[in-house]
Structure formats: C-alpha cells, structure tokens
Design an enzyme around this catalytic site. Structure first.
Site, PDB file in Angstrom:
ATOM      1  N   ASP A 221       0.814  -1.214   0.000  1.00 42.04           N
ATOM      2  CA  ASP A 221       0.000   0.000   0.000  1.00 42.04           C
ATOM      3  C   ASP A 221       0.853   1.272   0.000  1.00 42.04           C
ATOM      4  OD1 ASP A 221      -1.800   2.069   0.352  1.00 42.04           O
ATOM      5  OD2 ASP A 221      -3.091   0.924   1.682  1.00 42.04           O
ATOM      6  N   HIS A 229       0.406  10.214   5.429  1.00 36.51           N
ATOM      7  CA  HIS A 229       1.639  10.644   6.090  1.00 36.51           C
ATOM      8  C   HIS A 229       2.090  12.047   5.688  1.00 36.51           C
ATOM      9  CE1 HIS A 229       2.056   6.741   7.856  1.00 36.51           C
ATOM     10  NE2 HIS A 229       2.189   6.128   6.703  1.00 36.51           N
TER      11      HIS A 229
HETATM   12 FE    FE Z   1       2.037   4.064   6.552  1.00 32.28          FE
END
Ligand code: FE
Ligand code: FES
Length: 446
Positions: A221, A229
């Site tokens: 992913d 993030h």
């Molecule tokens: Fe992550």
C-alpha cells in the site's frame, strides 16, 4: 462415538467457503474476514500453525542460553540458543498444568523453571527435574520424564539472520517457502558485507485492529503514503510534496509475500531526518551495486515496504523490522526492532537506533498515522450492515509486466492493489484446506 479434537467453531466452514471471501479477479474482499471470530480461529490453525513464522533475529540469541520469548499465532514460544549452537524453539507452556514457563522477554538462562510447582526444563525444552520426585515413585508407567519436555516447534530454520519456525512438520523448507522473494529480502538483509543485527530492544504496542490490515499495508500500500503521512512527513523533513514516479517504481509478489518500491535511493532514508544517514547510503551505493546489482542498489533506501506472509514486515532504509502478532480478531500486538547492517559505522547505527523509532514505533510520527486508520477500519466492521458489504481492491491490476530482472509477479508503478490481492489469495488458499492440527491423527476417541 464422539471424537474430540481441535476443530473450527460452530458452523465449521468447509473447503472452498473461504475462497468466495476473496475475489482477486473482481478486486473485492468480504469484510467479515476482518471481524468474525470463527474466521480468526481458523486462521490460527490454517495460517499461523502452518506457515513459517518469524521468531527472532540471530543477533538477539548469540550465546548458548540466550533466549527470546514470542508468539506463533496465539501459541507462546521460547526461542533459545542451545549449548551446541543450534537454535531451538518450544512451547512456553508447562507440561504439568500449562503455566507459562518463561516470563521474561529475553535473557540468558541455564534452565527454565516453572513458577507453579518447580518443574525445570533444559535449553532444548527437555524435562530436567521435578521437585519431590519420590511422590511419583509408584507412577512409573505414567511419569516418563523423557516424554514430558516442552513441545518442540516442528521446524526451525534461518535465512540470513532471520529465524523462522513452523508447527507443521510437513511444511516445505524455509528457502522454498520464501522462494524468489529472497531477491527483495536481500535488499534489507544482504546489502553490505557481514549481514545485519538488531539494535537495542523491542518496542511493543497493542493496536485495536485486525492483524491483516497492517500486513496488507506493508505488502503493497504505497497509495496511502502521500495522504496519510503528508503532515507527519512534512513536519519531519520538509514541506515538499511527496510525488509518485510510476515509471520508476514497481510492486512485486511471490508466494503471497510482497514488496512495493521506488528507485530514487533515498526517500525512505530521508524520512529519518538525518543528512548523515542519507550521505552514508549515497556513499555506499556503488558497493551495494557491486554486491546486489545496480537495480537493487537503487531500491536500497527508496520509498518501499514489504511483508513476508503472513506477518513479518520491514522498510529498507528506514530500517524497521516488525511483526504483527494476532491477539484476537480485533487486536494486534506490534513488535518492532531497528535493524542495521553490521558493517555500518557506530555513529550511523546510533543515529538509526534513535531516529527510526521517532518515525516508526508506538509513538513514532508515521506509525501513529497508520495505527489510527487500521483501528478505525477494523471498528467499522462491527456494524452488521457494514459487515455485509465488500471492500474494493481494484487499483492497478492491469499494469502487470515482464521484467528482465525482477522475479515474481511484477507490476509497473507503486500504485496497485496487486500485492494485496496476492496476499489474500494466499490467505484463501491456506484457509480452504485443513491445517496440521485438524488431521485425523490429531483427534482422539474417548
Ligand atoms: Fe504508513
Ligand atoms: Fe509447571 Fe506445575 S504447572 S510445574
């Protein structure tokens, strides 16, 4: 006649039932696999009692008597360096009344003495002595000391410092289980002469999520990185927007193991926020290329993630190694270590030891981003209406390519659900056939 034995719970599923939960062609997954207790119980038997499970890094148990305690599924095990140097693993449960024999996470022992009645076991799990042995004098036919040792894990083996075990005596050898995925593992384990070592201790955390969510995240992913993030990465390194380069990035899977990776060489390393580490990786790139080839030298330190099926994950460059231990269908114990090349200078190791947990650890900036998402995804499955729906796994499935160097099923670009589906196909294949503890010879008639 009633037969007793380890079985699935009420409403036992038959072969083939699990396959419908995973639709690799249509790119969808049934949400029940993240919530149902019955499915979880089957996973313990058909996945965690059958696959090669990560036990320890050899650097943690260098000397005779060195041990660590861990889990294979929900089975507690002791992993120990024996006097002759071999590594053994056995159940951490006393053969007398089942008590935990070793309570420490790690250490050095001459023997393991049970806290309850004092039975003592050797470094190979053998029963050495019991208090008041004369009380068993009339029970010679029942008390056979040679059969009362701690149950050994059926097979234990290592690959370049990583120790694995399986409860299945008929499981294929570890090298066969890993297969061509060692090509990708070696970016972490074999980039420099001398192999790797674990720095410092283990950081642990309990997360309220199903174990498969973090495992599938690490297997492929990359998609979440830019969104999940962005704030954390900006705070740690710069305000510069992270961008995917689909021409110079890939996803690849082998036997249910998966890795996604770019080729810029430093994006993962840069996350740690230390120019000295980035400089080290740049300086060593030619040496790594001589060892692993130019392509893997570019993978070393790039934005990447990987998972060895079922539950061992790592990030090359960030140098985090972690395992997702199932603690029920809705709880996962994260255990994470900092891993470094032995050849790295002490100052780089020290920077990694402190910088890696600031990004990836229970309190790490990026780990917390992920943990919240996995917990909320799991919790959403509690709803009976929600749980009836399926999840979408249809990204990038048309991007498969033949690559002259990369082994396995290879996909162009990091943005793909291909590795996740390969993970779930492996899951469905295993879940659809009985595990080693469901065979007839393990059942006993009263
Ligand atoms: Fe992550
Ligand atoms: Fe271990 Fe009794 S339970 S000695």
């Amino acid at each position: 006649m009633v037969k007793l034995g380890i079985q699935l719970g009420a409403g036992m599923r038959l072969r083939g039932d699990f396959e419908g939960l995973v639709d690799c062609r249509g790119g969808s997954i049934d949400r029940s696999i993240f919530w149902d207790r019955e499915i979880y119980d089957a996973e313990l038997q058909r996945i965690f009692a059958r696959c090669w499970i990560f036990l320890a890094h050899e650097s943690q148990i260098q000397n005779p008597g060195d041990f660590v305690t861990t889990y294979m599924g929900e089975d507690a095990v002791i992993v120990c360096r024996r006097k002759g140097g071999a590594i053994g693993a056995f159940l951490n449960s006393c053969t007398h009344r089942g008590n935990r024999v070793c309570l420490a996470d790690y250490g050095n022992a001459r023997r393991f003495v049970c806290n309850y009645h004092g039975w003592a076991f050797g470094l190979g799990g053998e029963l050495l002595a019991v208090p008041e042995q004369q009380a068993y004098a009339d029970e010679r036919s029942l008390f056979d000391q040679t059969t009362l040792g701690l149950k050994a894990v059926a097979q234990v083996d290592s690959y370049k410092g990583l120790v694995f075990g399986t409860f299945d005596p008929n499981a294929p050898p570890l090298t066969e289980y890993l297969g061509a995925f060692t090509y990708y593992l070696d970016v972490l384990l074999d980039a420099e002469e001398g192999g790797t070592e674990v720095l410092g201790g283990c950081l642990k955390a309990l997360m309220s999520c199903n174990w498969k969510l973090p495992a599938e995240n690490f297997t492929g992913d990359a998609y979440h990185v830019q969104w999940t993030h962005q704030a954390g990465a900006s705070a740690m390194i710069s305000q510069r927007q992270f961008a995917y380069d689909l021409d110079r990035s890939y996803a690849a899977n082998v036997n249910g193991h998966g890795s996604e990776f770019g080729l810029d060489g430093v994006a993962n390393v840069a996350v740690l926020g230390h120019p000295e580490i980035v400089k080290y990786f740049r300086q060593r790139r030619a040496t790594v290329a001589a060892r692993l080839g130019e392509l893997r030298a570019q993978m070393w330190g790039s934005v990447s993630s990987a998972n060895v099926f079922p539950s061992l994950s790592f990030l090359s460059g960030v140098n985090t190694l972690r395992t997702w231990i199932p603690r029920g269908p809705h709880t996962t114990e994260l255990r994470t270590w900092v891993i470094a090349n032995k050849a790295m200078p002490d100052e780089i190791k020290e920077l990694l030891r402190t910088a890696t947990p600031r990004a990836f650890s229970p309190s790490g900036v990026l780990e917390m981003d992920d943990g919240e998402n996995w917990e909320l995804s799991t919790r959403a499955m509690a709803g009976v209406a929600t749980r009836k729906e399926r999840l979408h796994y249809g990204m990038g499935l048309h991007t498969r390519i033949d690559h002259p160097q990369l082994p396995g099923n290879v996909y162009q670009g990091q943005l793909s659900d291909a590795n996740q589906l390969a993970f779930y196909q492996k899951w469905a294949d295993l879940m659809s056939s009985p595990g080693p503890f469901e065979r007839q010879d393990h059942m006993v008639a009263p």
